[in-house]
Write a protein that holds these residues in place. Structure first.
Motif, PDB file in Angstrom:
ATOM      1  N   VAL A 172      26.362  84.528  35.534  1.00 43.50           N
ATOM      2  CA  VAL A 172      25.906  84.036  34.240  1.00 43.50           C
ATOM      3  C   VAL A 172      27.106  84.059  33.297  1.00 43.50           C
ATOM      4  O   VAL A 172      27.789  85.083  33.189  1.00 43.50           O
ATOM      5  CB  VAL A 172      24.759  84.909  33.687  1.00 43.50           C
ATOM      6  N   PRO A 173      27.398  82.953  32.618  1.00 42.01           N
ATOM      7  CA  PRO A 173      28.555  82.912  31.714  1.00 42.01           C
ATOM      8  C   PRO A 173      28.452  83.968  30.606  1.00 42.01           C
ATOM      9  O   PRO A 173      27.366  84.250  30.093  1.00 42.01           O
ATOM     10  CB  PRO A 173      28.487  81.509  31.106  1.00 42.01           C
ATOM     11  N   ALA A 174      29.574  84.538  30.245  1.00 42.24           N
ATOM     12  CA  ALA A 174      29.609  85.565  29.198  1.00 42.24           C
ATOM     13  C   ALA A 174      29.028  85.040  27.892  1.00 42.24           C
ATOM     14  O   ALA A 174      28.407  85.790  27.135  1.00 42.24           O
ATOM     15  CB  ALA A 174      31.042  86.044  28.987  1.00 42.24           C
ATOM     16  N   ALA A 175      29.190  83.757  27.637  1.00 40.52           N
ATOM     17  CA  ALA A 175      28.669  83.154  26.399  1.00 40.52           C
ATOM     18  C   ALA A 175      27.145  83.188  26.339  1.00 40.52           C
ATOM     19  O   ALA A 175      26.570  83.042  25.265  1.00 40.52           O
ATOM     20  CB  ALA A 175      29.174  81.721  26.264  1.00 40.52           C
ATOM     21  N   TRP A 176      26.490  83.385  27.454  1.00 40.05           N
ATOM     22  CA  TRP A 176      25.030  83.436  27.490  1.00 40.05           C
ATOM     23  C   TRP A 176      24.493  84.843  27.255  1.00 40.05           C
ATOM     24  O   TRP A 176      23.291  85.041  27.160  1.00 40.05           O
ATOM     25  CB  TRP A 176      24.513  82.927  28.825  1.00 40.05           C
ATOM     26  N   ARG A 177      25.372  85.828  27.165  1.00 40.28           N
ATOM     27  CA  ARG A 177      24.948  87.220  26.970  1.00 40.28           C
ATOM     28  C   ARG A 177      24.086  87.349  25.721  1.00 40.28           C
ATOM     29  O   ARG A 177      24.393  86.790  24.671  1.00 40.28           O
ATOM     30  CB  ARG A 177      26.164  88.117  26.861  1.00 40.28           C
ATOM     31  N   GLY A 178      22.974  88.053  25.840  1.00 42.42           N
ATOM     32  CA  GLY A 178      22.067  88.252  24.712  1.00 42.42           C
ATOM     33  C   GLY A 178      21.105  87.104  24.480  1.00 42.42           C
ATOM     34  O   GLY A 178      20.303  87.139  23.553  1.00 42.42           O
ATOM     35  N   LYS A 179      21.163  86.086  25.323  1.00 43.51           N
ATOM     36  CA  LYS A 179      20.274  84.933  25.189  1.00 43.51           C
ATOM     37  C   LYS A 179      19.210  84.950  26.280  1.00 43.51           C
ATOM     38  O   LYS A 179      19.366  85.589  27.310  1.00 43.51           O
ATOM     39  CB  LYS A 179      21.078  83.640  25.263  1.00 43.51           C
ATOM     40  N   GLN A 180      18.146  84.240  26.035  1.00 39.16           N
ATOM     41  CA  GLN A 180      17.092  84.100  27.035  1.00 39.16           C
ATOM     42  C   GLN A 180      17.598  83.164  28.135  1.00 39.16           C
ATOM     43  O   GLN A 180      18.071  82.061  27.853  1.00 39.16           O
ATOM     44  CB  GLN A 180      15.836  83.518  26.392  1.00 39.16           C
ATOM     45  N   ILE A 181      17.495  83.595  29.378  1.00 37.31           N
ATOM     46  CA  ILE A 181      17.962  82.808  30.522  1.00 37.31           C
ATOM     47  C   ILE A 181      16.741  82.359  31.322  1.00 37.31           C
ATOM     48  O   ILE A 181      15.939  83.175  31.764  1.00 37.31           O
ATOM     49  CB  ILE A 181      18.902  83.619  31.437  1.00 37.31           C
ATOM     50  N   MET A 182      16.628  81.049  31.476  1.00 38.93           N
ATOM     51  CA  MET A 182      15.496  80.466  32.203  1.00 38.93           C
ATOM     52  C   MET A 182      15.972  79.905  33.536  1.00 38.93           C
ATOM     53  O   MET A 182      17.045  79.304  33.619  1.00 38.93           O
ATOM     54  CB  MET A 182      14.864  79.340  31.387  1.00 38.93           C
ATOM     55  N   LEU A 183      15.179  80.102  34.559  1.00 39.60           N
ATOM     56  CA  LEU A 183      15.379  79.464  35.856  1.00 39.60           C
ATOM     57  C   LEU A 183      14.372  78.328  35.926  1.00 39.60           C
ATOM     58  O   LEU A 183      13.162  78.567  35.896  1.00 39.60           O
ATOM     59  CB  LEU A 183      15.139  80.460  36.993  1.00 39.60           C
TER      60      LEU A 183
END
Length: 116
Positions: free
Chosen positions: A62-73
């Motif tokens: 997961v890209p570091a820029a996505w840290r703290g964000k909701q991640i959807m599959l």
């Protein structure tokens, strides 16, 4: 909303028998590859065979820029019954063919580790 497409080569393997009592092959190397998102029966998938049950696997970071964000599959479709796993944990079961479905996988991710 940012997203990444899953169109790529994934590991895959046919599941023998009914599979209802068989554990997921988390620690096993899968024997084949398939081009996702194409159905296993299509020429574009690279397989062109029908099998009742298959395992697919894709590892990613997961890209570091996505840290703290909701991640959807988001999965574009499943052939009747699909169960998705992230890092060895079931995130959901979908029963219906050919409809897209999504799971919030944020809580299943592990910091600084590859997601399987």
């Amino acid at each position: 909303m940012k997203h990444r497409t899953a169109e790529s080569q994934w590991c895959m393997e046919y599941q023998q028998g009914s599979g209802e009592d068989e554990a997921p092959p988390f620690s096993k190397t899968l024997s084949g590859t398939i081009l996702v998102p194409y159905p296993v029966e299509s020429a574009l998938s690279g397989i062109m065979e029908h099998h009742n049950r298959l395992w697919y696997r894709r590892s990613l970071n997961v890209p570091a820029a996505w840290r703290g964000k909701q991640i959807m599959l988001h999965l574009g479709a499943g052939d009747y019954e699909s169960e998705a796993f992230v890092n060895g944990q079931s995130v959901g079961v979908h029963r219906d063919g050919y409809d897209p479905f999504s799971y919030d996988i944020t809580r299943y991710l592990r910091p600084k580790r590859t997601m399987n």
